[in-house]
Design a protein around this motif. Structure first.
Motif, PDB file in Angstrom:
ATOM      1  N   MET A   1       0.853  -1.171   0.000  1.00 22.81           N
ATOM      2  CA  MET A   1       0.000   0.000   0.000  1.00 22.81           C
ATOM      3  C   MET A   1       0.897   1.231   0.000  1.00 22.81           C
ATOM      4  N   ASN A   2       0.424   2.274  -0.687  1.00 22.30           N
ATOM      5  CA  ASN A   2       1.172   3.527  -0.696  1.00 22.30           C
ATOM      6  C   ASN A   2       0.237   4.685  -1.018  1.00 22.30           C
ATOM      7  N   ILE A   3       0.682   5.866  -0.682  1.00 21.57           N
ATOM      8  CA  ILE A   3      -0.029   7.086  -1.078  1.00 21.57           C
ATOM      9  C   ILE A   3       0.548   7.507  -2.421  1.00 21.57           C
ATOM     10  N   GLU A   4      -0.333   7.680  -3.383  1.00 21.77           N
ATOM     11  CA  GLU A   4       0.087   8.053  -4.723  1.00 21.77           C
ATOM     12  C   GLU A   4       0.599   9.490  -4.750  1.00 21.77           C
ATOM     13  N   PRO A   5       1.563   9.784  -5.600  1.00 17.79           N
ATOM     14  CA  PRO A   5       2.046  11.163  -5.697  1.00 17.79           C
ATOM     15  C   PRO A   5       0.965  12.076  -6.263  1.00 17.79           C
ATOM     16  N   VAL A   6       0.988  13.317  -5.831  1.00 21.63           N
ATOM     17  CA  VAL A   6       0.051  14.317  -6.343  1.00 21.63           C
ATOM     18  C   VAL A   6       0.459  14.668  -7.768  1.00 21.63           C
ATOM     19  N   ILE A   7      -0.508  14.660  -8.663  1.00 22.48           N
ATOM     20  CA  ILE A   7      -0.268  15.047 -10.050  1.00 22.48           C
ATOM     21  C   ILE A   7      -0.768  16.483 -10.198  1.00 22.48           C
ATOM     22  N   PRO A   8       0.039  17.392 -10.711  1.00 17.71           N
ATOM     23  CA  PRO A   8      -0.377  18.794 -10.796  1.00 17.71           C
ATOM     24  C   PRO A   8      -1.600  18.997 -11.696  1.00 17.71           C
ATOM     25  N   THR A   9      -2.354  20.046 -11.404  1.00 17.35           N
ATOM     26  CA  THR A   9      -3.471  20.457 -12.252  1.00 17.35           C
ATOM     27  C   THR A   9      -2.946  20.777 -13.646  1.00 17.35           C
ATOM     28  N   ILE A  10      -3.715  20.367 -14.644  1.00 21.47           N
ATOM     29  CA  ILE A  10      -3.341  20.586 -16.040  1.00 21.47           C
ATOM     30  C   ILE A  10      -4.367  21.517 -16.681  1.00 21.47           C
ATOM     31  N   LYS A  11      -3.914  22.540 -17.372  1.00 20.90           N
ATOM     32  CA  LYS A  11      -4.812  23.424 -18.141  1.00 20.90           C
ATOM     33  C   LYS A  11      -5.168  22.701 -19.434  1.00 20.90           C
ATOM     34  N   ASN A  12      -6.373  22.919 -19.897  1.00 21.41           N
ATOM     35  CA  ASN A  12      -6.864  22.218 -21.079  1.00 21.41           C
ATOM     36  C   ASN A  12      -5.981  22.375 -22.315  1.00 21.41           C
ATOM     37  N   SER A  13      -6.111  21.399 -23.192  1.00 22.51           N
ATOM     38  CA  SER A  13      -5.483  21.470 -24.504  1.00 22.51           C
ATOM     39  C   SER A  13      -6.474  22.124 -25.464  1.00 22.51           C
ATOM     40  N   PRO A  14      -6.093  23.206 -26.154  1.00 18.45           N
ATOM     41  CA  PRO A  14      -7.046  23.850 -27.062  1.00 18.45           C
ATOM     42  C   PRO A  14      -7.456  22.968 -28.240  1.00 18.45           C
ATOM     43  N   GLU A  15      -6.712  21.897 -28.489  1.00 17.40           N
ATOM     44  CA  GLU A  15      -7.116  20.961 -29.536  1.00 17.40           C
ATOM     45  C   GLU A  15      -8.293  20.094 -29.090  1.00 17.40           C
ATOM     46  N   GLN A  16      -8.486  19.969 -27.779  1.00 18.33           N
ATOM     47  CA  GLN A  16      -9.515  19.072 -27.253  1.00 18.33           C
ATOM     48  C   GLN A  16     -10.662  19.790 -26.542  1.00 18.33           C
ATOM     49  N   PHE A  17     -10.506  21.092 -26.281  1.00 18.91           N
ATOM     50  CA  PHE A  17     -11.523  21.837 -25.535  1.00 18.91           C
ATOM     51  C   PHE A  17     -11.725  23.220 -26.140  1.00 18.91           C
ATOM     52  N   THR A  18     -12.924  23.755 -25.947  1.00 24.33           N
ATOM     53  CA  THR A  18     -13.224  25.149 -26.249  1.00 24.33           C
ATOM     54  C   THR A  18     -13.440  25.836 -24.913  1.00 24.33           C
ATOM     55  N   GLY A  19     -12.760  26.946 -24.683  1.00 28.42           N
ATOM     56  CA  GLY A  19     -12.871  27.641 -23.404  1.00 28.42           C
ATOM     57  C   GLY A  19     -11.854  27.112 -22.417  1.00 28.42           C
ATOM     58  N   ASP A  20     -11.971  27.591 -21.188  1.00 26.52           N
ATOM     59  CA  ASP A  20     -11.000  27.240 -20.155  1.00 26.52           C
ATOM     60  C   ASP A  20     -11.476  26.051 -19.330  1.00 26.52           C
ATOM     61  N   VAL A  21     -10.607  25.043 -19.264  1.00 20.51           N
ATOM     62  CA  VAL A  21     -10.908  23.810 -18.550  1.00 20.51           C
ATOM     63  C   VAL A  21      -9.643  23.393 -17.808  1.00 20.51           C
ATOM     64  N   TRP A  22      -9.816  22.947 -16.559  1.00 20.41           N
ATOM     65  CA  TRP A  22      -8.687  22.468 -15.753  1.00 20.41           C
ATOM     66  C   TRP A  22      -8.951  21.039 -15.339  1.00 20.41           C
TER      67      TRP A  22
END
Length: 138
Positions: A1-22
């Motif tokens: 068992m272990n605590i998983e590392p925190v993965i940083p927030t990612i800002k959206n890819s403009p190829e996959q989203f319209t507008g701002d998405v995190w």
């Protein structure tokens, strides 16, 4: 068992989203025995995904705001906090926020046999399609 590392927030890819998405990744497969992906996704008002599909389907649990989700046949649902949307394997769809409210959902899916095809990204949802969808669904 272990605590998983925190993965940083990612800002959206403009190829996959319209507008701002995190995206805040919670779980991502990191070896061949793992298939589950889970992330919290926050959409600014009016933001949405491009058309896409998932090899093994996807669950979206709405946490805040109103989620709009549309399919190629024009079917649109508006889901609210506590509701869960399911899109079956291969169904082309999009999801996003209404134009006047933030939306947050928990996205859950399994990796496909070939991780490169877990999610197939397609073209952007047009403003006209989004306007028609939000009038129908929300």
């Amino acid at each position: 068992m272990n605590i998983e590392p925190v993965i940083p927030t990612i800002k959206n890819s403009p190829e996959q989203f319209t507008g701002d998405v995190w995206v805040d990744p919670i779980v991502a497969p990191h070896d061949a025995d793992q298939r589950m992906t889970v992330a919290t996704v926050r959409f600014a008002p009016g933001a949405r995904t491009a058309w896409h599909s998932h090899a093994r389907g996807q669950y979206l649990r709405v946490m805040q705001g109103t989620a709009l989700c549309g399919t190629r046949d024009g079917h649109v649902v508006a889901a609210h906090p506590g509701q869960t949307i399911y899109t079956p394997p291969g169904e082309e769809h999009w999801h996003g926020a209404t134009p006047d409210c933030w939306m947050e959902h928990l996205a859950m899916l399994e990796a496909g046999d070939d991780p490169a095809t877990t999610t197939t990204w397609l073209e952007h949802v047009t403003d006209q399609d989004y306007t028609t969808a939000r009038q129908a669904g929300g």
